[in-house]
Design a protein around this motif. Sequence first.
Motif, mmCIF file in Angstrom:
data_model
loop_
_atom_site.group_PDB
_atom_site.id
_atom_site.type_symbol
_atom_site.label_atom_id
_atom_site.label_comp_id
_atom_site.label_asym_id
_atom_site.label_seq_id
_atom_site.Cartn_x
_atom_site.Cartn_y
_atom_site.Cartn_z
ATOM 1 N N LEU A 5 52.031 -138.383 17.779
ATOM 2 C CA LEU A 5 53.605 -138.602 17.686
ATOM 3 C C LEU A 5 54.370 -137.771 16.807
ATOM 4 C CD1 LEU A 5 53.986 -142.799 17.592
ATOM 5 C CD2 LEU A 5 54.133 -141.259 19.664
ATOM 6 N N CYS A 6 55.386 -137.390 17.276
ATOM 7 C CA CYS A 6 56.436 -136.512 16.262
ATOM 8 C C CYS A 6 57.305 -137.610 15.902
ATOM 9 C CB CYS A 6 56.946 -135.424 17.004
ATOM 10 S SG CYS A 6 58.101 -134.457 16.196
ATOM 11 N N GLU A 7 57.347 -138.042 14.451
ATOM 12 C CA GLU A 7 58.227 -139.072 14.045
ATOM 13 C C GLU A 7 59.345 -138.407 13.478
ATOM 14 O OE1 GLU A 7 55.557 -142.951 13.429
ATOM 15 O OE2 GLU A 7 55.329 -141.286 11.989
ATOM 16 N N ALA A 8 59.349 -137.077 13.092
ATOM 17 C CA ALA A 8 60.318 -136.426 12.415
ATOM 18 C C ALA A 8 60.416 -135.029 12.833
ATOM 19 C CB ALA A 8 60.527 -136.807 10.835
ATOM 20 N N PHE A 9 61.051 -134.465 13.196
ATOM 21 C CA PHE A 9 61.239 -132.800 13.356
ATOM 22 C C PHE A 9 60.588 -131.999 12.298
ATOM 23 C CE2 PHE A 9 64.614 -134.286 16.325
ATOM 24 C CZ PHE A 9 63.880 -134.056 17.587
ATOM 25 N N GLY A 10 59.531 -131.134 12.577
ATOM 26 C CA GLY A 10 58.959 -130.373 11.597
ATOM 27 C C GLY A 10 57.878 -129.707 12.147
ATOM 28 N N ALA A 11 56.998 -129.260 11.305
ATOM 29 C CA ALA A 11 55.864 -128.446 11.511
ATOM 30 C C ALA A 11 54.659 -129.365 12.157
ATOM 31 C CB ALA A 11 55.160 -127.967 10.203
ATOM 32 N N ALA A 12 53.566 -128.669 12.648
ATOM 33 C CA ALA A 12 52.756 -129.257 13.603
ATOM 34 C C ALA A 12 51.980 -130.416 12.737
ATOM 35 C CB ALA A 12 51.874 -128.329 14.390
ATOM 36 N N ARG A 48 60.329 -129.049 16.328
ATOM 37 C CA ARG A 48 61.030 -128.598 15.262
ATOM 38 C C ARG A 48 62.363 -128.661 15.689
ATOM 39 N NH1 ARG A 48 59.525 -123.106 13.953
ATOM 40 N NH2 ARG A 48 58.498 -122.834 15.997
ATOM 41 N N ASN A 49 62.566 -129.210 16.905
ATOM 42 C CA ASN A 49 64.146 -129.336 17.512
ATOM 43 C C ASN A 49 64.650 -127.900 17.591
ATOM 44 O OD1 ASN A 49 66.190 -130.887 18.409
ATOM 45 N ND2 ASN A 49 67.087 -131.319 16.458
ATOM 46 N N LYS A 50 63.940 -127.059 18.030
ATOM 47 C CA LYS A 50 64.397 -125.696 18.349
ATOM 48 C C LYS A 50 64.410 -125.494 19.866
ATOM 49 C CE LYS A 50 63.723 -123.824 13.684
ATOM 50 N NZ LYS A 50 63.210 -122.512 12.830
ATOM 51 N N TYR A 51 64.027 -126.235 20.716
ATOM 52 C CA TYR A 51 64.055 -126.154 21.913
ATOM 53 C C TYR A 51 65.241 -126.574 22.791
ATOM 54 C CZ TYR A 51 61.916 -125.636 26.677
ATOM 55 O OH TYR A 51 61.494 -125.226 27.957
ATOM 56 N N GLN A 52 65.506 -126.163 24.050
ATOM 57 C CA GLN A 52 66.632 -126.617 24.771
ATOM 58 C C GLN A 52 66.870 -128.168 25.011
ATOM 59 O OE1 GLN A 52 64.598 -124.259 25.729
ATOM 60 N NE2 GLN A 52 65.348 -122.686 27.099
ATOM 61 N N TYR A 53 65.837 -128.760 24.855
ATOM 62 C CA TYR A 53 65.729 -130.276 24.975
ATOM 63 C C TYR A 53 65.572 -130.814 23.400
ATOM 64 C CZ TYR A 53 65.040 -129.511 30.145
ATOM 65 O OH TYR A 53 64.962 -129.050 31.381
ATOM 66 N N THR A 54 66.130 -132.037 23.217
ATOM 67 C CA THR A 54 65.915 -132.537 22.151
ATOM 68 C C THR A 54 65.533 -134.183 22.492
ATOM 69 O OG1 THR A 54 67.511 -131.509 20.972
ATOM 70 C CG2 THR A 54 67.024 -133.371 19.962
ATOM 71 N N ILE A 308 48.606 -126.932 18.633
ATOM 72 C CA ILE A 308 50.062 -126.346 18.463
ATOM 73 C C ILE A 308 49.995 -124.784 17.660
ATOM 74 C CG2 ILE A 308 52.249 -126.645 17.890
ATOM 75 C CD1 ILE A 308 52.006 -129.444 19.216
ATOM 76 N N ALA A 309 49.375 -125.245 16.439
ATOM 77 C CA ALA A 309 49.404 -124.406 15.273
ATOM 78 C C ALA A 309 48.659 -122.949 15.990
ATOM 79 C CB ALA A 309 48.507 -124.683 14.042
ATOM 80 N N ALA A 310 47.687 -122.989 16.752
ATOM 81 C CA ALA A 310 46.971 -121.924 17.366
ATOM 82 C C ALA A 310 47.917 -121.108 18.313
ATOM 83 C CB ALA A 310 45.883 -122.216 18.067
ATOM 84 N N ILE A 311 48.747 -121.947 19.162
ATOM 85 C CA ILE A 311 49.761 -121.181 19.980
ATOM 86 C C ILE A 311 50.727 -120.401 19.100
ATOM 87 C CG2 ILE A 311 51.455 -121.548 21.511
ATOM 88 C CD1 ILE A 311 49.924 -123.988 22.564
ATOM 89 N N GLN A 312 51.398 -121.124 17.988
ATOM 90 C CA GLN A 312 52.201 -120.416 17.049
ATOM 91 C C GLN A 312 51.958 -119.191 16.314
ATOM 92 O OE1 GLN A 312 54.110 -123.396 14.677
ATOM 93 N NE2 GLN A 312 55.188 -121.931 13.600
ATOM 94 N N ASN A 313 50.461 -119.234 15.966
ATOM 95 C CA ASN A 313 49.841 -118.083 15.579
ATOM 96 C C ASN A 313 49.389 -117.122 16.437
ATOM 97 O OD1 ASN A 313 50.262 -119.476 12.921
ATOM 98 N ND2 ASN A 313 48.306 -120.513 12.773
ATOM 99 N N ARG A 314 49.792 -117.165 17.593
ATOM 100 C CA ARG A 314 49.357 -116.201 18.492
ATOM 101 C C ARG A 314 48.015 -115.924 18.579
ATOM 102 N NH1 ARG A 314 54.232 -111.748 18.087
ATOM 103 N NH2 ARG A 314 55.970 -113.181 17.681
ATOM 104 N N GLU A 315 47.151 -116.979 18.621
ATOM 105 C CA GLU A 315 45.654 -116.951 18.640
ATOM 106 C C GLU A 315 45.060 -117.326 20.098
ATOM 107 O OE1 GLU A 315 44.450 -119.782 15.913
ATOM 108 O OE2 GLU A 315 45.231 -118.886 14.011
ATOM 109 N N VAL A 316 46.004 -117.494 20.748
ATOM 110 C CA VAL A 316 45.772 -118.065 22.274
ATOM 111 C C VAL A 316 45.756 -116.833 23.565
ATOM 112 C CG1 VAL A 316 46.422 -119.624 24.017
ATOM 113 C CG2 VAL A 316 46.378 -120.421 21.527
ATOM 114 N N LYS A 317 44.666 -117.082 24.150
ATOM 115 C CA LYS A 317 44.567 -116.255 25.476
ATOM 116 C C LYS A 317 44.642 -117.081 26.552
ATOM 117 C CE LYS A 317 41.280 -113.735 24.148
ATOM 118 N NZ LYS A 317 40.987 -114.180 22.654
ATOM 119 N N GLY A 318 45.652 -117.142 27.684
ATOM 120 C CA GLY A 318 45.508 -118.172 28.493
ATOM 121 C C GLY A 318 46.066 -119.701 27.983
#
Length: 324
Positions: A5-12, A48-54, A308-318
């Motif tokens: 759960l994301c209970e408050a907007f913020g970091a992963a 982080r509440n930075k997407y088109q949907y909230t 999610i942190a791996a995606i944010q840090n651009r460590e992911v292929k695929g």
Amino acid sequence: MRAVLCEAFGAAENLVLKEIDKPVAEEGQVLIRVRAAALNFFDTLIIRNKYQYTPDLPFSPAGEISGEIEAVGAGVDPARIGERVLAYIRWGGAREYVVVNAEEAILMPEAMEFEQSAGLMITYGTTIYALKSRAKLQPGETLAVLGAAGGVGLAAVEIGKLMGARVIACASSDEKLDLCEVHGADLRVNYKLGDLKLALKGLTKGHGVDVVYDPVGGDLAEAALRATGWYGRFLVIGFASGTIPKMPLNLVMLKSVDLLGVFWGEAIVRNPEEHAQNMALIMQWVSEGKLKPHLHQSYPLEDTAKAIAAIQNREVKGKVVITL
């Protein structure tokens, strides 16, 4: 049931694993036992509440899932119980059970496992909408894919090839570009080693590319726009760089370039028939073995924040998938 759960907007790292009530399928709905939930770049934004949907708090990340139908609501054929299905749910997939409208639960390709199927809807759905519905990519045209080793990038490489394009994969390392070639890229550009515009112009012998597929944004966007040819099309997919570019419109005017927005999540609501046709084609290609999603790594539910942190840090292929 367990849910991240994301209970408050913020970091992963602020995401929490909790026990919550299991949902119940109401009229016209099915209850799916989630076996895998795929994560995408937008998951790094939505928490982080930075997407088109909230979403209303609390909510779970992961917008696409695969699993088995365990129960059905009134008005749904009980024979559907036990079906292996996948679904796009916008958010809420990182949990053991979800409820969706019956028509949104699509049969999985028989030959695929849950982990691969979970990642089909968003990346391939977005990409076929972009290339087929928006850019109207034609056989023989040149397609430049930025961020080509990411989830949507690899999907664009694969689908571009299936549509008959000459695909130029653009990525930030030779290792990533090697993966792109495995998935069908004809040519490659490492934009960490030189000017993207000059590289694309060189590979097209000065004519420029016909279509740019850009999920990255930032400085690369203008460089790619400058590398388009006459009647080029520039597809705005997203902004993985974290920077939304401000494009000089004289570049658009001078070559009669089309800037095309790609908001798949809204398009499937406004034109469900086109979406159904596009996804039927995707499922056909998957069943024929022509599309094979590349799974970067699977994580257990309790490691959703790490994924999610791996995606944010651009460590992911695929694709990155949560397994339950």
